[in-house]
Design a protein around this motif. Structure first.
Motif, mmCIF file in Angstrom:
data_model
loop_
_atom_site.group_PDB
_atom_site.id
_atom_site.type_symbol
_atom_site.label_atom_id
_atom_site.label_comp_id
_atom_site.label_asym_id
_atom_site.label_seq_id
_atom_site.Cartn_x
_atom_site.Cartn_y
_atom_site.Cartn_z
ATOM 1 N N MET A 130 0.841 -1.184 0.000
ATOM 2 C CA MET A 130 0.000 0.000 0.000
ATOM 3 C C MET A 130 0.876 1.234 0.000
ATOM 4 N N ALA A 131 0.503 2.260 -0.764
ATOM 5 C CA ALA A 131 1.259 3.500 -0.809
ATOM 6 C C ALA A 131 1.222 4.177 0.557
ATOM 7 N N SER A 132 2.145 5.097 0.773
ATOM 8 C CA SER A 132 2.311 5.700 2.084
ATOM 9 C C SER A 132 1.230 6.736 2.385
ATOM 10 N N PHE A 133 1.186 7.134 3.657
ATOM 11 C CA PHE A 133 0.282 8.192 4.092
ATOM 12 C C PHE A 133 0.527 9.452 3.280
ATOM 13 N N LEU A 134 1.800 9.815 3.103
ATOM 14 C CA LEU A 134 2.113 11.056 2.401
ATOM 15 C C LEU A 134 1.698 10.998 0.934
ATOM 16 N N THR A 135 1.779 9.817 0.331
ATOM 17 C CA THR A 135 1.331 9.676 -1.054
ATOM 18 C C THR A 135 -0.163 9.943 -1.165
ATOM 19 N N HIS A 136 -0.947 9.368 -0.274
ATOM 20 C CA HIS A 136 -2.387 9.570 -0.323
ATOM 21 C C HIS A 136 -2.771 10.976 0.126
ATOM 22 N N ARG A 137 -1.989 11.549 1.002
ATOM 23 C CA ARG A 137 -2.223 12.964 1.344
ATOM 24 C C ARG A 137 -2.078 13.833 0.100
ATOM 25 N N ALA A 138 -1.070 13.532 -0.716
ATOM 26 C CA ALA A 138 -0.887 14.281 -1.962
ATOM 27 C C ALA A 138 -2.064 14.075 -2.907
ATOM 28 N N TYR A 139 -2.628 12.868 -2.935
ATOM 29 C CA TYR A 139 -3.806 12.621 -3.769
ATOM 30 C C TYR A 139 -4.985 13.478 -3.327
ATOM 31 N N VAL A 140 -5.145 13.625 -2.005
ATOM 32 C CA VAL A 140 -6.244 14.458 -1.504
ATOM 33 C C VAL A 140 -6.078 15.896 -1.988
ATOM 34 N N HIS A 141 -4.850 16.363 -2.068
ATOM 35 C CA HIS A 141 -4.577 17.742 -2.504
ATOM 36 C C HIS A 141 -4.735 17.921 -4.014
ATOM 37 N N ASP A 142 -4.667 16.857 -4.762
ATOM 38 C CA ASP A 142 -4.604 16.945 -6.224
ATOM 39 C C ASP A 142 -5.985 17.260 -6.806
ATOM 40 N N ALA A 143 -6.193 18.523 -7.166
ATOM 41 C CA ALA A 143 -7.491 18.964 -7.695
ATOM 42 C C ALA A 143 -7.781 18.394 -9.075
ATOM 43 N N ARG A 144 -6.788 17.769 -9.724
ATOM 44 C CA ARG A 144 -7.028 17.174 -11.043
ATOM 45 C C ARG A 144 -7.754 15.842 -10.942
ATOM 46 N N LEU A 145 -7.714 15.231 -9.759
ATOM 47 C CA LEU A 145 -8.351 13.929 -9.575
ATOM 48 C C LEU A 145 -9.850 14.094 -9.322
ATOM 49 N N PRO A 146 -10.635 13.097 -9.689
ATOM 50 C CA PRO A 146 -12.076 13.133 -9.354
ATOM 51 C C PRO A 146 -12.252 13.180 -7.831
ATOM 52 N N LEU A 147 -13.329 13.794 -7.407
ATOM 53 C CA LEU A 147 -13.551 13.948 -5.976
ATOM 54 C C LEU A 147 -13.637 12.599 -5.257
ATOM 55 N N HIS A 148 -14.219 11.585 -5.909
ATOM 56 C CA HIS A 148 -14.326 10.308 -5.212
ATOM 57 C C HIS A 148 -12.955 9.682 -4.989
ATOM 58 N N ARG A 149 -11.998 9.964 -5.889
ATOM 59 C CA ARG A 149 -10.629 9.467 -5.696
ATOM 60 C C ARG A 149 -9.954 10.202 -4.540
ATOM 61 N N ARG A 150 -10.153 11.482 -4.472
ATOM 62 C CA ARG A 150 -9.550 12.261 -3.390
ATOM 63 C C ARG A 150 -10.148 11.859 -2.044
ATOM 64 N N HIS A 151 -11.434 11.608 -2.043
ATOM 65 C CA HIS A 151 -12.108 11.194 -0.817
ATOM 66 C C HIS A 151 -11.638 9.809 -0.370
ATOM 67 N N SER A 152 -11.485 8.886 -1.313
ATOM 68 C CA SER A 152 -10.995 7.552 -0.955
ATOM 69 C C SER A 152 -9.553 7.615 -0.467
ATOM 70 N N ALA A 153 -8.775 8.586 -0.985
ATOM 71 C CA ALA A 153 -7.408 8.759 -0.499
ATOM 72 C C ALA A 153 -7.408 9.207 0.959
ATOM 73 N N LEU A 154 -8.368 10.046 1.333
ATOM 74 C CA LEU A 154 -8.491 10.441 2.739
ATOM 75 C C LEU A 154 -8.784 9.223 3.597
ATOM 76 N N ARG A 155 -9.652 8.348 3.116
ATOM 77 C CA ARG A 155 -9.963 7.133 3.875
ATOM 78 C C ARG A 155 -8.715 6.271 4.038
ATOM 79 N N THR A 156 -7.893 6.164 2.997
ATOM 80 C CA THR A 156 -6.671 5.376 3.105
ATOM 81 C C THR A 156 -5.739 5.975 4.147
#
Length: 245
Positions: A1-27
């Protein structure tokens, strides 16, 4: 599984769909969740004002993950100190784990915070960094007033478990002592709502304020950003990253 910091970056990435950013927060929450996954998520929906429809305020996800990140940085610093202390003790022949164990190594089932896993709404109102600072201070021997978890100085509330009686913090349901029967069971009654409803933020309005009509009326419409969330199992178990002692 990718690291906390990787998924934190996904949450910040406005280019991603909101459901992806939200699932990254859950991770991120599966890696670090001071109140347990469900209760910590509920806390973040309130503290970061995450609306029921994520499209109404996408930046709420960033506010949530940054609060979580700030608390995790504090925890990591203290956990590294503890790990170094344990290495020194083991070299000196003291291999027994100190009692009480550090707050992040406590068993969630048998710990004083058991109620937060039964009812994700019963958790401290403290922001996560404040909670971590408080727990670190207690670990270091500080004598803080009130409930160890939230600081509430009100009287404890008696609660019958069916096998005995426990007293819980009236603010966050922290249990200073376990049930005298010694058995594992719920400390608070079963909740009238499911994890799926909490995950979909049925308890929030579209403007990020609490929904005063929930859980009495739990039928709500969800936005497109919630389509992935229907796959989240209702029996999801909170998980923490636990440094070895």
């Amino acid at each position: 599984m990718a690291s906390f910091l990787t998924h934190r970056a996904y949450v910040h990435d406005a280019r991603l769909p909101l459901h992806r950013r939200h699932s990254a927060l859950r991770t991120c929450l599966t890696v670090f969740a001071p109140y347990g996954l469900r209760a910590t998520y509920h806390h973040l929906t309130r503290s970061a004002a995450i609306p029921r429809r994520l499209e109404a305020d996408p930046d709420a996800l960033v506010r949530a993950v940054e609060e979580l990140h700030e608390a995790r940085v504090l925890w990591l610093a203290r956990a590294r100190e503890y790990a170094g202390q344990r290495r020194s003790e083991k070299r000196a022949g003291r291999r027994a784990v100190p009692d009480p164990r550090p707050w992040w190594l406590r068993s969630w089932w048998e710990g004083s915070e058991r109620a937060w896993y039964d009812d994700p709404f019963r958790h401290p109102p403290l922001r996560l960094p404040a909670y971590v600072r408080r727990q670190n201070a207690l670990l270091d021997g500080a004598e803080l007033p009130g409930c160890p978890a939230c600081g509430d100085e009100g009287p404890l509330e008696p609660h019958a478990t069916g096998h005995g009686q426990v007293e819980l913090c009236g603010r966050c349901a922290w249990a200073p002592t376990p049930c005298p029967c010694g058995r594992r069971h719920q400390l608070v009654p079963e909740t009238p709502y499911s994890w799926k409803g909490v995950w979909r933020r049925a308890h929030m309005n579209d403007d990020g304020t609490p929904n005063p009509h929930w859980p009495a009326g739990q039928t709500v419409e969800y936005g497109a950003a919630d389509t992935w969330e229907a796959q989240v199992p209702d029996a999801s178990v909170p998980a923490r990253q636990r440094p070895r002692s």
